[in-house]
Design a protein around this motif. Structure first.
Motif, PDB file in Angstrom:
ATOM      1  N   ALA A 190      -3.396  10.502  -3.094  1.00 17.95           N
ATOM      2  CA  ALA A 190      -2.466   9.366  -3.121  1.00 17.95           C
ATOM      3  C   ALA A 190      -3.080   8.136  -2.476  1.00 17.95           C
ATOM      4  O   ALA A 190      -2.882   7.008  -2.944  1.00 17.95           O
ATOM      5  N   ASN A 191      -3.841   8.314  -1.404  1.00 20.54           N
ATOM      6  CA  ASN A 191      -4.525   7.181  -0.781  1.00 20.54           C
ATOM      7  C   ASN A 191      -5.574   6.592  -1.720  1.00 20.54           C
ATOM      8  O   ASN A 191      -5.711   5.368  -1.835  1.00 20.54           O
ATOM      9  N   ALA A 192      -6.324   7.467  -2.385  1.00 19.57           N
ATOM     10  CA  ALA A 192      -7.345   6.992  -3.317  1.00 19.57           C
ATOM     11  C   ALA A 192      -6.703   6.290  -4.504  1.00 19.57           C
ATOM     12  O   ALA A 192      -7.223   5.294  -5.015  1.00 19.57           O
ATOM     13  N   LEU A 218      -1.297   7.210   5.786  1.00 15.32           N
ATOM     14  CA  LEU A 218      -1.732   6.133   4.905  1.00 15.32           C
ATOM     15  C   LEU A 218      -2.963   5.417   5.448  1.00 15.32           C
ATOM     16  O   LEU A 218      -3.661   4.731   4.708  1.00 15.32           O
ATOM     17  N   GLY A 219      -3.234   5.602   6.730  1.00 17.34           N
ATOM     18  CA  GLY A 219      -4.424   4.994   7.322  1.00 17.34           C
ATOM     19  C   GLY A 219      -5.661   5.856   7.148  1.00 17.34           C
ATOM     20  O   GLY A 219      -6.726   5.526   7.666  1.00 17.34           O
ATOM     21  N   VAL A 228       6.963  13.593   4.301  1.00 15.84           N
ATOM     22  CA  VAL A 228       7.074  12.139   4.305  1.00 15.84           C
ATOM     23  C   VAL A 228       5.785  11.568   4.872  1.00 15.84           C
ATOM     24  O   VAL A 228       5.086  12.221   5.646  1.00 15.84           O
ATOM     25  N   ASP A 229       5.476  10.333   4.491  1.00 16.66           N
ATOM     26  CA  ASP A 229       4.191   9.751   4.870  1.00 16.66           C
ATOM     27  C   ASP A 229       4.298   8.908   6.127  1.00 16.66           C
ATOM     28  O   ASP A 229       5.118   7.988   6.212  1.00 16.66           O
ATOM     29  N   PHE A 265       0.834  -1.202   0.000  1.00 12.77           N
ATOM     30  CA  PHE A 265       0.000   0.000   0.000  1.00 12.77           C
ATOM     31  C   PHE A 265       0.868   1.251   0.000  1.00 12.77           C
ATOM     32  O   PHE A 265       0.577   2.214  -0.712  1.00 12.77           O
ATOM     33  N   THR A 266       1.942   1.231   0.794  1.00 16.90           N
ATOM     34  CA  THR A 266       2.844   2.386   0.829  1.00 16.90           C
ATOM     35  C   THR A 266       3.428   2.655  -0.552  1.00 16.90           C
ATOM     36  O   THR A 266       3.450   3.807  -1.019  1.00 16.90           O
TER      37      THR A 266
END
Length: 241
Positions: free
Chosen positions: A115-117, A103-104, A97-98, A78-79
């Motif tokens: 970016a998550n989508a 990301l959750g 930075v993530d 996922f990352t």
């Protein structure tokens, strides 16, 4: 979360699958291979500083993707998809930075939402999940779908919710069971094997994409050469130096 940013990220993911010659609905067996060979993006997989998941940083005329290699392979996938999303969507190199929280879904920053989508659609396409779904999913079904796409059970559950294929109450109930680790027992009972992504086999770390080997960056990561100020600052923050 702005719907426009969710839609924009998902649309870019569908475009990416099409431009990279990927099936619009099939799982991606080795995401690392897709990113390195088809998207031609260099990747560094390394033990990052505590709390960090990855980053997309300026590198030459393009972007360099970092992934925290001490996380579970499904989280690394996922990352990596998220960082590819930053690069593919053309986000500038000033994004932070993530973290794991980012990301959750714990963010309303447009670039991060996009970016998550992107990652969610790239890994589990809407068209594929809509075809698989037949009523509210059970824990076994969530576990099976997660194994099929190489994603975590929790990310898979949230994908069902994002696409309105499960109610909030049912989602909350399954989340509680996943938080208790019941999906691990389900995977064992169902005889599900771990997803075969090269990310799960990288040893030792750090890993650098073949295109990076023998470069100044490789020497920088090995402590044998100094980096340009901007890259040095990013690497220092990522590696906790």
């Amino acid at each position: 979360m702005a719907v426009i940013d969710v839609n924009r990220g998902a649309k870019r993911a569908r475009e990416a699958r099409a431009q990279l010659g990927l099936d619009p609905a099939a799982p991606l067996p080795c995401l690392l291979g897709v990113v390195e060979e088809r998207a031609e993006r260099p990747v560094v997989v390394a033990p990052l500083a505590p709390g960090l998941a990855g980053a997309c940083v300026p590198f030459g005329t393009g972007r360099l993707l970092f992934v925290n290699g001490v996380q579970a392979p499904v989280r690394q996938r996922f990352t990596l998809a998220h960082e590819l999303g930053h690069a593919w969507c053309g986000h500038d190199g000033t994004v932070a930075v993530d973290t794991f929280a980012t990301l959750g879904g714990g963010t309303t920053t447009p670039y991060e939402v996009q970016a998550n989508a992107f990652a969610a659609e790239f890994l589990i396409p809407k068209a594929a999940l809509a075809e698989l779904a037949d009523g509210a999913p059970s824990l076994d079904e969530i576990t099976l779908v997660a194994a099929h796409f190489g994603t975590s059970a929790l990310m898979t559950l949230f994908r069902y919710r994002q696409l309105r294929l499960i109610s909030s109450d049912a989602c909350d109930g399954l989340k509680a069971r996943i938080d208790e680790g019941e999906h691990f027992a389900a995977a064992e009972r169902l005889g599900l094997a771990a997803f075969d992504d090269r990310l799960a086999t990288l040893d030792p770390l750090p890993y650098l994409s073949p295109v990076l080997r023998g470069t100044r960056l490789a020497a920088v990561l090995e402590g044998a050469a100094p980096a340009e100020p901007a890259l040095a600052k990013a690497i220092s923050r990522l590696l906790g130096g």
